[in-house]
Design a protein around this motif. Structure first.
Motif, PDB file in Angstrom:
ATOM      1  N   HIS A   1       0.817  -1.206   0.000  1.00 46.99           N
ATOM      2  CA  HIS A   1       0.000   0.000   0.000  1.00 46.99           C
ATOM      3  C   HIS A   1       0.857   1.265   0.000  1.00 46.99           C
ATOM      4  N   MET A   2       0.245   2.351  -0.477  1.00 46.56           N
ATOM      5  CA  MET A   2       0.932   3.633  -0.612  1.00 46.56           C
ATOM      6  C   MET A   2       0.013   4.754  -0.165  1.00 46.56           C
ATOM      7  N   LYS A   3       0.587   5.707   0.558  1.00 50.16           N
ATOM      8  CA  LYS A   3      -0.105   6.935   0.929  1.00 50.16           C
ATOM      9  C   LYS A   3       0.571   8.084   0.192  1.00 50.16           C
ATOM     10  N   PHE A   4      -0.189   8.834  -0.620  1.00 53.44           N
ATOM     11  CA  PHE A   4       0.382   9.915  -1.405  1.00 53.44           C
ATOM     12  C   PHE A   4       0.806  11.093  -0.523  1.00 53.44           C
ATOM     13  N   TYR A   5       1.759  11.870  -1.001  1.00 56.57           N
ATOM     14  CA  TYR A   5       2.243  13.036  -0.272  1.00 56.57           C
ATOM     15  C   TYR A   5       1.117  14.068  -0.151  1.00 56.57           C
ATOM     16  N   ASP A   6       0.764  14.446   1.077  1.00 54.17           N
ATOM     17  CA  ASP A   6      -0.404  15.309   1.288  1.00 54.17           C
ATOM     18  C   ASP A   6      -0.104  16.539   2.134  1.00 54.17           C
ATOM     19  N   LYS A   7       1.161  17.000   2.114  1.00 58.20           N
ATOM     20  CA  LYS A   7       1.510  18.166   2.929  1.00 58.20           C
ATOM     21  C   LYS A   7       1.216  19.487   2.217  1.00 58.20           C
ATOM     22  N   VAL A   8       0.965  19.451   0.917  1.00 59.15           N
ATOM     23  CA  VAL A   8       0.626  20.670   0.172  1.00 59.15           C
ATOM     24  C   VAL A   8      -0.877  20.827   0.071  1.00 59.15           C
ATOM     25  N   VAL A   9      -1.557  19.771  -0.372  1.00 61.50           N
ATOM     26  CA  VAL A   9      -3.016  19.758  -0.402  1.00 61.50           C
ATOM     27  C   VAL A   9      -3.483  18.496   0.313  1.00 61.50           C
ATOM     28  N   GLY A  10      -4.625  18.550   0.950  1.00 69.74           N
ATOM     29  CA  GLY A  10      -5.114  17.432   1.746  1.00 69.74           C
ATOM     30  C   GLY A  10      -5.492  16.221   0.928  1.00 69.74           C
ATOM     31  N   LYS A  11      -5.914  16.455  -0.323  1.00 64.04           N
ATOM     32  CA  LYS A  11      -6.268  15.358  -1.232  1.00 64.04           C
ATOM     33  C   LYS A  11      -5.445  15.509  -2.502  1.00 64.04           C
ATOM     34  N   PRO A  12      -4.197  14.997  -2.493  1.00 61.88           N
ATOM     35  CA  PRO A  12      -3.248  15.298  -3.569  1.00 61.88           C
ATOM     36  C   PRO A  12      -3.574  14.678  -4.919  1.00 61.88           C
ATOM     37  N   PHE A  13      -4.185  13.499  -4.947  1.00 62.81           N
ATOM     38  CA  PHE A  13      -4.510  12.867  -6.224  1.00 62.81           C
ATOM     39  C   PHE A  13      -6.000  13.075  -6.510  1.00 62.81           C
ATOM     40  N   SER A  14      -6.322  14.334  -6.805  1.00 64.38           N
ATOM     41  CA  SER A  14      -7.711  14.765  -6.932  1.00 64.38           C
ATOM     42  C   SER A  14      -8.174  14.895  -8.375  1.00 64.38           C
ATOM     43  N   GLU A  15      -7.258  14.718  -9.346  1.00 69.78           N
ATOM     44  CA  GLU A  15      -7.584  14.966 -10.743  1.00 69.78           C
ATOM     45  C   GLU A  15      -7.587  13.671 -11.552  1.00 69.78           C
ATOM     46  N   PRO A  16      -8.435  13.581 -12.591  1.00 72.70           N
ATOM     47  CA  PRO A  16      -8.410  12.399 -13.474  1.00 72.70           C
ATOM     48  C   PRO A  16      -7.053  12.270 -14.166  1.00 72.70           C
ATOM     49  N   MET A  17      -6.679  11.032 -14.495  1.00 73.22           N
ATOM     50  CA  MET A  17      -5.400  10.766 -15.146  1.00 73.22           C
ATOM     51  C   MET A  17      -5.599   9.901 -16.394  1.00 73.22           C
ATOM     52  N   TYR A  18      -4.570   9.892 -17.244  1.00 70.16           N
ATOM     53  CA  TYR A  18      -4.559   9.120 -18.485  1.00 70.16           C
ATOM     54  C   TYR A  18      -3.636   7.915 -18.333  1.00 70.16           C
ATOM     55  N   MET A  19      -4.020   6.794 -18.918  1.00 72.89           N
ATOM     56  CA  MET A  19      -3.197   5.591 -18.876  1.00 72.89           C
ATOM     57  C   MET A  19      -2.075   5.681 -19.900  1.00 72.89           C
ATOM     58  N   ARG A  20      -0.879   5.202 -19.513  1.00 74.22           N
ATOM     59  CA  ARG A  20       0.296   5.202 -20.389  1.00 74.22           C
ATOM     60  C   ARG A  20       0.950   3.814 -20.398  1.00 74.22           C
ATOM     61  N   LEU A  21       1.206   3.279 -21.575  1.00 77.72           N
ATOM     62  CA  LEU A  21       1.984   2.061 -21.776  1.00 77.72           C
ATOM     63  C   LEU A  21       3.192   2.474 -22.610  1.00 77.72           C
ATOM     64  N   VAL A  22       4.376   2.514 -22.010  1.00 77.48           N
ATOM     65  CA  VAL A  22       5.499   3.240 -22.603  1.00 77.48           C
ATOM     66  C   VAL A  22       6.784   2.419 -22.525  1.00 77.48           C
ATOM     67  N   SER A  23       7.587   2.522 -23.589  1.00 80.01           N
ATOM     68  CA  SER A  23       8.957   2.012 -23.574  1.00 80.01           C
ATOM     69  C   SER A  23       9.873   3.152 -23.992  1.00 80.01           C
ATOM     70  N   GLU A  24      10.750   3.574 -23.075  1.00 79.32           N
ATOM     71  CA  GLU A  24      11.585   4.761 -23.286  1.00 79.32           C
ATOM     72  C   GLU A  24      13.024   4.478 -22.881  1.00 79.32           C
ATOM     73  N   THR A  25      13.897   5.420 -23.163  1.00 75.38           N
ATOM     74  CA  THR A  25      15.286   5.341 -22.722  1.00 75.38           C
ATOM     75  C   THR A  25      15.456   6.103 -21.414  1.00 75.38           C
ATOM     76  N   TYR A  26      16.463   5.673 -20.631  1.00 76.59           N
ATOM     77  CA  TYR A  26      16.795   6.326 -19.368  1.00 76.59           C
ATOM     78  C   TYR A  26      18.247   6.800 -19.415  1.00 76.59           C
ATOM     79  N   PRO A  27      18.540   7.922 -18.777  1.00 73.05           N
ATOM     80  CA  PRO A  27      19.906   8.463 -18.841  1.00 73.05           C
ATOM     81  C   PRO A  27      20.847   7.808 -17.829  1.00 73.05           C
ATOM     82  N   PHE A  28      22.099   7.651 -18.213  1.00 73.88           N
ATOM     83  CA  PHE A  28      23.155   7.234 -17.296  1.00 73.88           C
ATOM     84  C   PHE A  28      23.468   8.415 -16.379  1.00 73.88           C
ATOM     85  N   PRO A  29      23.794   8.270 -15.084  1.00 71.19           N
ATOM     86  CA  PRO A  29      24.149   7.001 -14.412  1.00 71.19           C
ATOM     87  C   PRO A  29      22.962   6.244 -13.829  1.00 71.19           C
ATOM     88  N   TRP A  30      21.732   6.765 -14.022  1.00 73.25           N
ATOM     89  CA  TRP A  30      20.570   6.048 -13.516  1.00 73.25           C
ATOM     90  C   TRP A  30      20.490   4.673 -14.167  1.00 73.25           C
TER      91      TRP A  30
END
Length: 425
Positions: free
Chosen positions: A239-268
């Motif tokens: 389970h996860m609790k979202f960061y709520d120190k800025v607004v009390g209900k931080p994940f309040s907006e609708p979101m879009y689904m993403r299925l993605v294959s991308e590159t990541y930068p070094f050194p990550w």
């Protein structure tokens, strides 16, 4: 035919023999009084020959890609029962002017993005990662930003159900090459225009096996504006609790689904090699299916569920939460249970006395009820108001049948049955 093709592709992908992973699919138990139903706008079995343009973009409408990997529609295909995203080396560097600067790309990746946004619900996919350092991901985010609490600030949301790569290497993000990696980002821009990644504590499921070796099921339940739960194959949820120190209900907006294959930068994470990008046994992500679910009232029969009935998702059943239930009310009894149905079904419940002290018929019927349910995974309770109180000196049971609506309540006509014993205190 599609299943045969999937088995053949599985063999070809590993140049040998591939045993399927037995992984849980379908949503977790719904809250009492609710039923999970499939959300067709976020569900696809990928059994056609092209991407469903009514549901999906074959590119990211707001992002060119993370340099040096560009999202190209040419890398996205639907065939052999899978949605596939192929990573490849470009023949030459490509310069794209975007976001006020020139971007340099030399690797092709892909993104599939939902055309509609969603709010709350359960989402899952079955996917086999590419065996490269290009990502295999399943995530959601907002388009644009919402106004913050100070009017001059703003924020966006990103919910990562799964983010992984398909091989290990000598880089700091090597942990992305095993198991399931989940994050919740609260992207905050303060009144001084400074950007902050205020993320929830990450959720991690460890698995020593590379995610490119086999298919796995990755699921996430966006429970409310403050929390989410994550599901990996047959394991217990985390389970996860979202960061709520800025607004009390931080994940309040609708979101879009993403299925993605991308590159990541070094050194990550290091870039994929030219050799693995040229190897068709390594360079492709295979999405078997993706499914979205929403909660409705358990007996709501007003929905169009043709898509769900075509998937035939569930092993149809009726389930009591335990084998014995202790009750103190002897004349008004509430019986909890859940059900899974692929089409409209009838559920029949019968309370019987199982003792024979008065030499009456064994399993003497005390009360019965039947009602129809619609497709989905429901959780509910039924109340029986009895003519006489139940006795501590007798034994009672509740039988539940799920059956075709055109059949009878005889045990032989049940698709499946369950039994609950009552203990009178």
């Amino acid at each position: 035919m599609n299943q045969l093709k999937k088995q053949l592709v599985c063999v070809l992908m590993v140049l040998g023999f591939c045993l399927p992973t037995i992984a849980q699919s379908g949503p977790p138990q719904p809250p009492m009084g609710k039923r999970w139903v499939m959300n067709p706008d976020f569900s696809d079995e990928f059994n056609g020959t092209s991407l469903d343009a009514q549901k999906w973009f074959d590119h990211h409408p707001n992002w060119k890609g993370r340099e040096p990997g560009i999202f190209l529609p040419s890398q996205v295909s639907v065939k052999d029962g899978y949605m596939q995203i192929k990573g490849e080396k470009l023949e030459k560097d490509t310069i794209v002017k975007a976001y006020g600067r020139n971007l340099k790309f030399n690797i092709a990746g892909g993104a599939v993005v939902s055309k509609k946004s969603t709010f709350l619900g359960y989402y899952e996919c079955r996917v086999k990662a590419a065996a490269t350092t290009m990502s295999t991901t399943f995530w959601f985010s907002t388009n644009g930003t919402a106004k913050g609490p100070n009017d001059c600030d703003k924020y966006g949301q990103e919910w990562d159900i799964q983010e992984c790569i398909g091989r290990t290497g000598d880089f700091s993000g090597n942990h992305f090459a095993n198991g399931m990696n989940s994050n919740g980002h609260f992207w905050y821009t303060d009144c001084d225009k400074k950007k902050h990644d205020l993320r929830a504590p990450a959720v991690k499921f460890h698995n020593s096996e590379l995610p490119s070796k086999d298919f796995h099921v990755y699921g996430g339940w966006w429970r409310d504006e403050n929390s989410a739960s994550f599901y990996y194959d047959e394991r217990e949820p985390k389970h996860m609790k979202f960061y709520d120190k800025v607004v009390g209900k931080p994940f309040s907006e609708p979101m879009y689904m993403r299925l993605v294959s991308e590159t990541y930068p070094f050194p990550w994470i290091e870039l994929p090699t030219d050799e693995e990008l040229a190897d068709d046994t390594k360079n492709t992500v295979y999405y078997d299916w993706v499914r979205g679910y929403k909660l409705v009232d358990v007996l709501d029969s007003s929905l169009n569920q043709n898509y769900e009935m075509g998937v035939k998702l569930y092993h149809e059943t009726v389930i009591f939460p335990e084998t014995e239930m202790e009750i103190s009310e002897k004349q008004k009894i509430k019986i909890p249970f859940s059900f899974k149905a692929n089409q409209k079904r009838t559920i029949y419940l019968k309370i019987s006395q199982t003792t024979d002290k008065l030499k009456e018929k064994w399993d003497k019927k005390i009360a019965e009820k039947q009602f129809d349910v619609s497709p989905g995974y429901g959780n509910m309770e039924i109340e029986f108001k009895l003519d006489k109180e139940l006795s501590r000196n007798e034994q009672y049971k509740v039988e539940a049948f799920i059956r075709d609506i055109n059949k009878t309540n005889k045990p032989k006509d049940a698709i499946e049955a369950s039994t609950l014993f009552l203990k009178i205190n």
